[in-house]
Design an enzyme around this catalytic site. Structure first.
Site, PDB file in Angstrom:
ATOM      1  N   HIS A 309       0.818  -1.218   0.000  1.00 42.52           N
ATOM      2  CA  HIS A 309       0.000   0.000   0.000  1.00 42.52           C
ATOM      3  C   HIS A 309       0.846   1.259   0.000  1.00 42.52           C
ATOM      4  CE1 HIS A 309       0.830   0.964   4.234  1.00 42.52           C
ATOM      5  NE2 HIS A 309       0.642  -0.316   4.508  1.00 42.52           N
ATOM      6  N   CYS A 328       3.468  -5.335   6.325  1.00 36.71           N
ATOM      7  CA  CYS A 328       3.083  -5.000   4.963  1.00 36.71           C
ATOM      8  C   CYS A 328       4.289  -4.495   4.175  1.00 36.71           C
ATOM      9  CB  CYS A 328       1.986  -3.934   4.966  1.00 36.71           C
ATOM     10  SG  CYS A 328       0.370  -4.553   5.502  1.00 36.71           S
TER      11      CYS A 328
END
Length: 389
Positions: A309, A328
């Site tokens: 992201h 992440c």
């Protein structure tokens, strides 16, 4: 370990979108996220206690005929309700995507899903990808059944996946309620795939019969495989085997490392909310270690909360130099998201079904049933998981 993401420090935020939020501008959805057996005529509402709802979209998903649920935001901007007389379909899965603005013009987003009541003694399979989708070469056809399947062979025989040009496709069961199907290697670009569901009246367990009989088709687009090197803090993006770009990234910090292995993009969000409580990152009071309402350019990689992201809160010097997330993979971005940022550039060139492979992380390999992680299993082991072997 559950994967999530954050960028360390007082301004840190991270992974695990869709969790229960806190604060005055929380988007509240009824039915709650993950609700099952919702009555087709039950209450459906999206609301905020202050600010205003900018957009709300409710649609039936994982169905051969996806459909929007009609509705409108009230004049005061605080509630969305379906149109008068609207009745949801039984045995269906719905997705709710809402964006709200607070009094300062800051956006927050919420994505939830729920499923409606399946008639007694019936079963249904919720599947991905959607009908008529164009997907990446790593797409795996995945079915999740609402009831445990006892006669796996009967159900697997009733799900036929064929390809043009032809290729062998085999199934693999993960427990009693999930069946994934894939070829030995990634799909060839341009392949047209047909999924024939002949589950109606198939007995999955004593006295439990299927209700579906339909055909779903999708097309495999271009090949894009991206390789994240957690030690080098880079991501190489290859299209058709040719290097498109090498992007600086930040991956999981030493105590919250990123999974190794091949993962598949399963969802794309222009903006989403991420709350640490939804992926197990909580403080002494049980509250999420982070809660950010407007994470830009979010691409889901695992069910447990791993995303690739956009990140606007970390210092620019972090990208390409240090791993500071909760698991992440972060790409540099700006608040609100920018098409010219590394995250926006990658997001605009990504399809559901694209492969992201992580190497040189100090974590274990991602489990094959965590998201569409089946490419981490060799062909012999994969076929051994079929009920038709």
């Amino acid at each position: 370990m559950l994967a999530g993401c954050t960028a360390g420090g007082a301004g840190a935020f991270g992974g695990g979108e869709g969790g229960a939020g806190r604060g005055g501008d929380t988007i509240r959805v009824t039915p709650h996220d993950g609700a099952r057996d919702v009555p087709p005529d039950g209450r459906l509402e999206v609301r905020v206690p202050s600010g205003r709802l900018e957009s709300v979209r409710v649609r039936r998903v994982e169905d051969a005929e996806p459909a929007e649920v009609p509705g409108a935001v009230t004049p005061d901007g605080l509630r969305w309700r379906p149109g008068a007389g609207t009745r949801l379909a039984p045995a269906a899965k719905y997705a709710v995507d809402a964006v709200a603005l607070d009094g300062h013009g800051r956006r927050s987003a919420r994505h939830t899903t729920f499923t409606t009541l399946v008639p007694a003694h019936r079963f249904i399979g919720y599947f991905t990808p959607e009908d008529h989708a164009t997907v990446g070469t790593g797409m795996i056809v995945s079915f999740r059944f609402n009831r445990p399947v006892r006669d796996r062979a009967a159900v697997e025989r009733a799900v036929r996946v064929t390809a043009d040009p032809p290729v062998e496709v085999a199934g693999h069961w993960f427990g009693a309620d999930r069946l994934d199907l894939r070829p030995e290697r990634y799909w060839r670009p341009g392949t047209r795939v047909t999924v024939d569901l002949r589950l109606r009246d198939v007995e999955a367990a004593p006295g439990v019969y299927g209700v579906q009989r339909r055909t779903v088709r999708f097309t495999v687009g271009r090949s894009q495989v991206s390789r994240v090197d957690a030690a080098a803090h880079t991501m190489e993006v290859r299209r058709g085997g040719r290097l498109l770009a090498t992007l600086p990234v930040t991956a999981g910090a030493s105590r919250t490392t990123t999974y190794n292995g091949r993962m598949v993009v399963t969802e794309l969000f222009e903006t989403t909310r991420m709350n640490g409580a939804t992926v197990g990152f909580t403080d002494a009071q049980g509250k999420g270690e982070y809660d950010i309402k407007d994470v830009p350019h979010a691409m889901r990689l695992t069910d447990s909360g791993t995303f690739l992201h956009g990140n606007y809160w970390a210092e620019p010097s972090v990208f390409g130099a240090a791993n500071v997330s909760h698991g992440c993979v972060g790409l540099r971005d700006v608040r609100g998201g920018s098409a010219t940022s590394p995250a926006g550039w990658f997001f605009d060139r990504t399809l559901v079904g694209d492969v992201v492979e992580v190497v040189n992380s100090r974590d274990r390999k991602v489990a094959p049933d965590n998201g569409l992680g089946g490419w981490n299993m060799d062909w012999r082991r994969w076929k051994a998981g079929s009920a038709l072997r």
